[in-house]
Design an enzyme around this catalytic site. Structure first.
Site, PDB file in Angstrom:
ATOM      1  N   ARG A  50       2.839   3.385   4.844  1.00  0.00           N
ATOM      2  CA  ARG A  50       2.454   4.410   3.859  1.00  0.00           C
ATOM      3  C   ARG A  50       3.700   4.864   3.139  1.00  0.00           C
ATOM      4  NH1 ARG A  50      -0.901   8.534   7.698  1.00  0.00           N
ATOM      5  NH2 ARG A  50      -2.175   6.952   8.716  1.00  0.00           N
ATOM      6  N   ASP A  52       5.957   6.889   0.655  1.00  0.00           N
ATOM      7  CA  ASP A  52       5.873   8.240   0.082  1.00  0.00           C
ATOM      8  C   ASP A  52       5.868   8.200  -1.448  1.00  0.00           C
ATOM      9  OD1 ASP A  52       5.758   9.840   2.318  1.00  0.00           O
ATOM     10  OD2 ASP A  52       7.936  10.077   2.476  1.00  0.00           O
ATOM     11  N   TYR A 111      13.233  -2.498   4.943  1.00  0.00           N
ATOM     12  CA  TYR A 111      13.408  -1.577   3.811  1.00  0.00           C
ATOM     13  C   TYR A 111      14.790  -1.781   3.193  1.00  0.00           C
ATOM     14  CZ  TYR A 111       9.265   1.256   4.872  1.00  0.00           C
ATOM     15  OH  TYR A 111       7.977   1.700   5.060  1.00  0.00           O
ATOM     16  N   ARG A 198      15.244   7.297   4.839  1.00  0.00           N
ATOM     17  CA  ARG A 198      15.862   8.256   3.921  1.00  0.00           C
ATOM     18  C   ARG A 198      16.721   9.268   4.680  1.00  0.00           C
ATOM     19  NH1 ARG A 198      10.843  10.495   0.821  1.00  0.00           N
ATOM     20  NH2 ARG A 198      12.435  11.968   0.082  1.00  0.00           N
TER      21      ARG A 198
END
Lengths: 249, 249
Positions: A50, A52, A111, A198
């Site tokens: 999911r 953001d 990522y 992050r």
């Protein structure tokens, strides 16, 4: 009903995120609408991760069941035609085994996080990378990043709203590729906590900018305390690059 | 009056091109307005190359004379503050010799042209690369590109409105770097004719797509006839990457 696996790319900027939400347009809803426009079916799309609001994807994966066995090339082309003008593209459509699950079958998620380290504002990279103005010590960040590799309680580096039952994750890879003023963080794991990448990147920037030492990062990790996290890096530098699955039997 | 050399980056999408024009906002005018807002002076900015509408720059160079000897760091920061929200950034400001001329002093110009070779529409690369759907034979394009290296009459590959007095140019470099579906053409010369890079890339794509042979490209070059050019590649894949100057004495 045949199950389809879709590999997706999107610019996260205009979306409230992957997940369908009341407060705006999601990537999931945009794709489900394209499926409906093409097939007349209200399919449910399950994504591998999911992302953001603002987070991009180069290789998000999702699955959906459709009543018709569409030729995969035609399905991809048709969905792409119906996705215009949204910045979402179906890179590949495949027939998947009935037990394939984009989220649960994943064996690794990869990522990227992109930083431009310079004084001048971003032009072509605006909303596609994080502009960090203080000169970053990349070697110091690389050294600190090694602290995070392996199995840890990542409570410090997960969002307070994270719904995962355990804060323990195994970070398999955290490399920092640097080319002039452009840095790319590459993070791989079986799964990540909410805002983990992050949070980690933001805290490594504290090290790179000289505000934290490598030992401060290690202490923050070991404290398992969300209040010890550095500034969370903005969403628009993050890309879900690839999701791995077991080879097709 | 001290002369300043500015190194510039911009997203060409919202502009009518580098050059000031009556029909829309140019990069030159945007920068000259920022200079006026900061210094109160109506300076004239001379660019190294007149990029067309939609063409980007990673390292355009321009010079301007200002009455005050601004600290270069402060000049760059101030101009960048006044350039908001336009996607134009001053990467570097330097004091230049009085006889420095961004256009005439240049010893080499380097352009990049980016192609994404796939079926799916562009998302993150929209307006930043040319989407070419037929599968390209990169080796065939590399072989054909060698034909164009060196000194030639490039009449076939220049716009019919090109104002250069001679169609003869020396193309020093034309490499094609490929990584998966993303191709980057790297072209270097002392100077280029109007739309030369886009004309060359468009014709090489004819070769890559199998519509032309390498011999067709050679014949087109030797014909010195604009009507023999392939489809001109769109502006939004082109980047003025760098301009070289003699080392400061």
């Amino acid at each position: 009903m045949p199950r389809f696996k879709l590999t997706l790319e999107y610019d996260g900027a205009p979306f409230v995120g992957w997940q369908r939400q009341a407060n705006g347009v999601s990537v999931q809803e945009t794709l489900e609408n394209a499926i409906f426009a093409m097939t007349g079916e209200r399919a449910h799309l399950q994504g591998a991760g999911r992302t953001d609001a603002g987070v991009h994807a180069l290789g998000q994966v999702a699955h959906a069941d459709l009543s018709r066995r569409w030729p995969t090339f035609r399905l991809a082309e048709g969905l792409n035609a119906h996705l215009v003008p949204h910045p979402v593209a179906v890179l590949k459509a495949e027939i998947a085994p009935q037990d394939f699950d984009a989220r649960r079958s994943a064996t690794a998620r990869h990522y990227l996080y992109r930083i431009v380290n310079r004084r001048a504002p971003l032009t072509l990279e605006a909303r596609r990378a994080w502009l960090v103005k203080p000169r970053l010590d990349v070697e110091a960040m690389r050294e600190a990043a090694r602290t995070l590799i392996g199995k840890h309680d990542f409570t410090t580096f997960r969002d307070s709203q994270c719904q995962a039952s355990s804060p323990v994750r195994t970070l398999d890879r955290l490399d920092i590729q640097g080319e002039r003023d452009t840095l790319t963080f590459e993070a791989s794991a079986l799964s990540f906590l909410h805002r983990q990448v992050r949070s980690v990147v933001g805290s490594l920037v504290e090290v790179g900018a000289g505000r934290w030492t490598s030992a401060d990062l290690k202490d923050a990790l070991e404290a398992a305390d969300r209040s010890r996290c550095g500034k969370v890096a903005p969403a628009h530098g993050l890309y879900l690059a690839r999701v791995d699955y077991p080879p097709d039997p």
